[in-house]
Structures are given as C-alpha cells and as structure tokens.
Enzyme design. Structure first.
Site, PDB file in Angstrom:
ATOM      1  N   CYS A  94      46.820  38.719  32.591  1.00 20.47           N
ATOM      2  CA  CYS A  94      47.470  39.332  33.469  1.00 20.47           C
ATOM      3  C   CYS A  94      48.952  38.762  33.729  1.00 20.47           C
ATOM      4  CB  CYS A  94      46.598  39.133  34.741  1.00 20.47           C
ATOM      5  SG  CYS A  94      45.069  40.006  34.590  1.00 20.47           S
ATOM      6  N   HIS A 144      51.294  41.456  40.190  1.00 22.29           N
ATOM      7  CA  HIS A 144      50.431  41.964  39.135  1.00 22.29           C
ATOM      8  C   HIS A 144      49.250  42.842  39.695  1.00 22.29           C
ATOM      9  CE1 HIS A 144      47.165  42.465  36.546  1.00 22.29           C
ATOM     10  NE2 HIS A 144      46.603  41.449  37.040  1.00 22.29           N
ATOM     11  N   ASN A 149      43.770  48.000  37.426  1.00 20.34           N
ATOM     12  CA  ASN A 149      44.429  46.881  36.962  1.00 20.34           C
ATOM     13  C   ASN A 149      44.738  47.127  35.484  1.00 20.34           C
ATOM     14  OD1 ASN A 149      44.888  44.316  35.852  1.00 20.34           O
ATOM     15  ND2 ASN A 149      43.303  43.316  37.089  1.00 20.34           N
TER      16      ASN A 149
HETATM   17  N1  COA Z   1      30.193  49.149  42.870  1.00 27.58           N
HETATM   18  C1  COA Z   1      29.000  49.068  43.600  1.00 27.58           C
HETATM   19  N2  COA Z   1      28.677  47.756  43.816  1.00 27.58           N
HETATM   20  C2  COA Z   1      29.084  46.705  42.980  1.00 27.58           C
HETATM   21  C3  COA Z   1      30.078  46.903  42.083  1.00 27.58           C
HETATM   22  C4  COA Z   1      30.540  48.516  41.992  1.00 27.58           C
HETATM   23  N3  COA Z   1      31.600  48.694  41.284  1.00 27.58           N
HETATM   24  N4  COA Z   1      30.347  45.897  41.567  1.00 27.58           N
HETATM   25  C5  COA Z   1      29.514  44.969  42.191  1.00 27.58           C
HETATM   26  N5  COA Z   1      28.790  45.574  43.088  1.00 27.58           N
HETATM   27  C6  COA Z   1      27.876  44.977  43.984  1.00 27.58           C
HETATM   28  C7  COA Z   1      27.145  43.577  43.490  1.00 27.58           C
HETATM   29  O1  COA Z   1      26.292  43.809  42.626  1.00 27.58           O
HETATM   30  C8  COA Z   1      26.813  42.978  44.809  1.00 27.58           C
HETATM   31  O2  COA Z   1      25.654  43.414  45.056  1.00 27.58           O
HETATM   32  P1  COA Z   1      24.437  42.316  45.690  1.00 27.58           P
HETATM   33  O3  COA Z   1      25.112  41.872  46.915  1.00 27.58           O
HETATM   34  O4  COA Z   1      23.460  43.320  45.820  1.00 27.58           O
HETATM   35  O5  COA Z   1      24.321  41.386  44.581  1.00 27.58           O
HETATM   36  C9  COA Z   1      27.812  43.295  45.772  1.00 27.58           C
HETATM   37  O6  COA Z   1      28.335  44.554  45.140  1.00 27.58           O
HETATM   38  C10 COA Z   1      29.032  42.343  45.987  1.00 27.58           C
HETATM   39  O7  COA Z   1      29.410  41.946  44.828  1.00 27.58           O
HETATM   40  P2  COA Z   1      30.695  40.773  44.636  1.00 27.58           P
HETATM   41  O8  COA Z   1      30.694  40.505  43.422  1.00 27.58           O
HETATM   42  O9  COA Z   1      30.330  39.712  45.595  1.00 27.58           O
HETATM   43  O10 COA Z   1      31.824  41.642  45.569  1.00 27.58           O
HETATM   44  P3  COA Z   1      33.161  41.365  45.827  1.00 27.58           P
HETATM   45  O11 COA Z   1      33.155  41.777  47.337  1.00 27.58           O
HETATM   46  O12 COA Z   1      33.674  40.001  45.507  1.00 27.58           O
HETATM   47  O13 COA Z   1      34.115  42.331  45.181  1.00 27.58           O
HETATM   48  C11 COA Z   1      35.617  42.457  43.193  1.00 27.58           C
HETATM   49  C12 COA Z   1      33.993  42.244  43.671  1.00 27.58           C
HETATM   50  C13 COA Z   1      35.491  42.262  41.837  1.00 27.58           C
HETATM   51  C14 COA Z   1      36.003  43.551  43.754  1.00 27.58           C
HETATM   52  C15 COA Z   1      36.334  41.246  43.904  1.00 27.58           C
HETATM   53  O14 COA Z   1      35.618  39.968  43.633  1.00 27.58           O
HETATM   54  C16 COA Z   1      37.648  41.055  43.143  1.00 27.58           C
HETATM   55  O15 COA Z   1      38.509  41.961  43.304  1.00 27.58           O
HETATM   56  N6  COA Z   1      37.966  39.930  42.690  1.00 27.58           N
HETATM   57  C17 COA Z   1      39.116  39.478  42.033  1.00 27.58           C
HETATM   58  C18 COA Z   1      39.216  40.410  40.745  1.00 27.58           C
HETATM   59  C19 COA Z   1      40.403  40.380  40.082  1.00 27.58           C
HETATM   60  O16 COA Z   1      41.501  40.287  40.726  1.00 27.58           O
HETATM   61  N7  COA Z   1      40.357  40.336  38.636  1.00 27.58           N
HETATM   62  C20 COA Z   1      41.526  40.342  38.092  1.00 27.58           C
HETATM   63  C21 COA Z   1      42.050  39.507  38.026  1.00 27.58           C
HETATM   64  S1  COA Z   1      43.735  39.488  37.062  1.00 27.58           S
END
Ligand code: COA
Length: 355
Positions: A116, A282, A312
């Site tokens: 990224c 980004h 992204n």
């Molecule tokens: N649809 C529905 N549910 C989803 C899902 C999706 N696409 N992806 C994950 N979940 C669920 C998980 O399984 C989890 O369920 P559970 O509570 O029953 O275990 C729940 O949602 C929460 O998961 P979690 O990973 O804690 O969610 P979050 O609130 O952290 O959101 C991201 C997930 C990925 C959106 C978030 O963590 C994020 O944006 N992180 C940064 C990612 C990033 O910027 N990456 C690139 C860097 S360059």
C-alpha cells in the site's frame, strides 16, 4: 535547487463494476456491513485475461505521458509498484515497458514491493533521481489486479470485500524552483508484524518464519530435497494461497502511523495541518481516513476519498485518487498536497508537495 513536480497524471479503471450486492450473492456478507465498516459501495474488477497490472499500468501511463506533453520515448526511467505482479519474475515494470512499445529505449525499470505504500516509496525514490539530475522524465506507476487471487467464499470475506483493481501513473520532471514540487518525504517500515497482513504463499520461505515465530502452520512441505516448496497440494487444499489480514490490528496501527507520517513531512517543511489544501490518503478504509482527518483537525474538504467507488487498490490507490482529484479541479497549481500511506510490512510514509 531542483525539485520534482508531477507533470502529468493518468489512471485506468477496468470496466467491470462489482457491487457489494454482487459479493453478497457469493458469500455471507451484506452491503450494510461493508459500507458501515469500510465505506466501500463498489469496486472494479479487471478482465481476467486482458487486464494485467502491466497492461493497466500502460493505459494509465499513456494518459500521464500525454498530459506531461512528452512522448513515450522521452521517458528515461520506470518505477512500477504492485503487490499483484503479472509474473513472480520478471517484474511488471519491464512488461509495461514492452506494452508501451519502448523496450528498444533500454531505459531502467525498477519494481517496488512495498504494497500500500508502494506509490510513496516510488515517488520518494523518483524524487532523489530527479534532484540529482540523473533522470528528467520518470514514469511512476501503481497498478493492482487483486481480483486474481482473493478468497471469494465466506472464509475470505474480511479481505475480499475490501480490495479492487486499477492503475494510476504520474510523470515526474525537474523544476528549478525551491517552492514547488516535492518538499518533504518520510519512509518507514517495521517488519515485526509482517505476517499480520500478508500473502506468504507462493514463496520460498519453507516455513522458516512461522517456525521462528512459534506459529503452528502446516504448509504440507515434504522432506524430499526435490519436492517443491513454492506451491504444495496442502496450500491449495487448505486455502493457504490467499492473502491473510488481522483487520482489527491493522486498523489500530494504521490510525497511529498515518497521522505520524503526515505530521513528520509537515514538520520537515515547516507547515501545519491547517495549511494543507488536500490530503490524499491511501484508500485503505473510509473509517481510517475519517479518523486521521479528525486526529489532525482537518476539514472534510481537505481530504480526498474515493474508496466508496474503487475499494482499496493498494499501490494504485493514491495515484488513482490524486488523478481524480486533479481532474475534478480539487488540486490546482500552488496547492499544498500531502500523500500518505500505511500497509503490509508494515510500511508507511508520506510526501508533501506544492503542486
Ligand atoms: N461481511 C460480514 N461480516 C464480516 C465480514 C464481511 N465481509 N468480514 C468479517 N465479518 C465478521 C467477522 O467474521 C466477525 O464476526 P464474529 O464477530 O461473528 O467473529 C465480525 O464481522 C467482526 O470482525 P472484525 O474483523 O473484528 O471486524 P472489524 O470491525 O475489525 O472490520 C475490517 C473488519 C477489515 C473492515 C477492519 O478491521 C479494517 O478495515 N481493518 C483495516 C484493514 C485495512 O485497512 N487493510 C488494508 C491496509 S492497507
């Protein structure tokens, strides 16, 4: 003193639009979940056979070259940033050189592997070459084809709903004006958490890092000296050939490192956040951008976001967003513009420029 300016900018977005509802048909997710957590409404997916990082990069590059008012033959160096290269080797930089029809010029082509933060690293490297007078027309491209290898089942939903495909390109040229162009840059990395956001296979690691970290992962390696470790049957069967992301941890670190890098380049140039005309972060997650803006006290019109439509696009996200901002008249000559990124590695950094 020489400074580097962006003399031309272009982007290429593949035609196919993949909506959140489309993804909801093939995995257990929903438009509401994706929008609430990431801000993403839709993303574009490349054509399986015709769009590659190199071919998409070439299309974006042709626009940037035309807008810079030069010909393809004037390009004297290529920097290509991607985490989804056409081939394991050679890099996509030489493939794009061939695609542009300028392989005969035999100019150098450097591939950047900082995910990224690829565009920020590429821009900073290009800036050094321009400042020293080594090159006069550097073509810097960020391009990704994530759709080639995401896990589009419910198992991979936390990763696959986030990413999209596309390419962005800039041409960098020197100016003899200290008050224009790239004023300050910051590059950082911390490999402690390398596996937290990674696609470790296919690779040549042979399990080394996981064993050292005490992570019990069986990649299905055989003990025979002659069996491949690059790809194993186990990797295919156990879905070990997909990107892995510990989203919450990435989020937590991203919201610290983004503002730190932005403040670092502002401080180097003796500027304050309030002086910024535009921050182009980004496009990792709309919530991260909003958090960063709040932390720096930026107004909504000081930050450019388009993750809603593209997802992204990793190394391509900053040049695509910057190109779109420029096309919309949000970036004008004399504007103070900051670019910042954080991602896998972890790597992070920023560039501050006077447009
Ligand atoms: N649809 C529905 N549910 C989803 C899902 C999706 N696409 N992806 C994950 N979940 C669920 C998980 O399984 C989890 O369920 P559970 O509570 O029953 O275990 C729940 O949602 C929460 O998961 P979690 O990973 O804690 O969610 P979050 O609130 O952290 O959101 C991201 C997930 C990925 C959106 C978030 O963590 C994020 O944006 N992180 C940064 C990612 C990033 O910027 N990456 C690139 C860097 S360059």
């Amino acid at each position: 003193m020489k400074r580097s300016i962006i003399a031309g900018i272009g982007k290429y977005i593949p035609e196919h639009v993949e909506t959140n509802d489309d993804l909801s048909q093939i995995m257990d997710t929903s438009d509401a979940w994706i929008q609430e957590r990431t801000g993403i409404k839709e993303r574009h997916f490349a054509d399986k056979h015709k769009d590659t990082p190199a071919s998409m990069g070439a299309k974006a590059a042709e626009i940037a070259i035309e807008r810079a008012g030069i010909s393809k033959e004037d390009v004297d160096f290529i920097i290509f940033a991607t985490l989804s290269p056409d081939y394991y080797f050679p890099g996509s930089g030489v493939l794009m050189q061939r695609e542009l029809g300028i392989a005969h010029t035999e100019i150098g082509a450097l591939d950047v592997r900082t995910q990224c933060t690829g565009f920020i690293y590429g821009l900073t490297v290009a800036d050094q070459f321009i400042r020293t007078g080594m090159y006069k027309n550097i073509l810097l491209v960020g391009a990704e084809k994530h759709s080639m290898g995401l896990d589009f089942t419910t198992r991979g939903r936390n990763v696959s709903v986030i990413f999209g495909d596309g390419a962005g390109a800039v041409v960098l040229q020197p100016v003899e004006d200290e008050n224009r162009g790239i004023l300050a840059s910051a590059l950082h990395s911390d490999g402690t958490h390398a596996e937290i956001l990674a696609m470790v296979n296919p690779g040549s690691h042979g399990g080394y890092h996981h064993e050292k970290l005490g992570l019990e992962v069986d990649f299905g390696f055989s003990e025979s000296r002659y069996d491949p470790i690059f790809v194993t049957r186990k990797m295919l069967d156990a879905a070990q050939l997909f990107p892995y992301m510990d989203g919450p941890t990435v989020f937590k670190i991203a919201v610290q490192k983004f503002p730190a890098a932005i403040l670092e380049v502002l401080e180097k140039a003796g500027k304050k956040p309030a002086e910024l005309d535009l921050l182009v972060p980004h496009q990792a997650n709309l919530r991260i951008s909003q958090f960063v803006a709040k932390r720096l006290g930026l107004k909504e019109d000081q930050v450019y976001n388009n993750i809603q439509r593209y997802g992204n696009t990793t190394a391509a996200s900053i040049p695509i967003a910057l190109c779109e901002a420029w096309e919309e008249g949000r970036v004008k000559e004399g504007d103070l513009v900051c670019l910042a990124a954080f991602g896998s590695g972890f790597t992070w950094g920023a560039n501050l420029m006077r447009w």
